[in-house]
Scaffold this motif. Sequence first.
Motif: not given
Length: 147
Positions: A83, A116, A123, A125
């Motif tokens: 991340e 994100v 969350k 994507l």
Amino acid sequence: MNPPDWNRHDKQGSLKKWIEMLNAEARRQFLHDGTHLEIFFLFNDEGLMNIAPIAGMEKEQIIEGLKNTLAEKNGYAYIHIVEARAKAMDSADEADSLLIIAETRDGFSNAWFHTVVMKNDEKLLMDAIEVDGSKLDGRFTGIFENA
């Protein structure tokens, strides 16, 4: 997750199959858990040689360990899943991303940014944006060049 077969006569083609599979799996895990463990997949001429999850290490230690392992074991490539907070290439905007970087000793270098976005507390994507590694600058780029 069934790993792709490795063809030592088409290492780059084999690595691209691994990248495709790991992009999908990383995306699935992130959407399920809301996060993703930092992890390296290391390859030699014969295929996958090591999977290295990263926890509790400073970035410089990680880079040194990665370079040493690839050099000592005649590494061909790595895939790094992490991340990251990434800056847009054409502005000062930044966004959280699920990032997959892959490099080989024969010059292949690309990254996939899955931005994100938040929908209430969930969350999500965006579809991955693929970026040629020559346009990237960071600690985990140019690992084979700077070895």
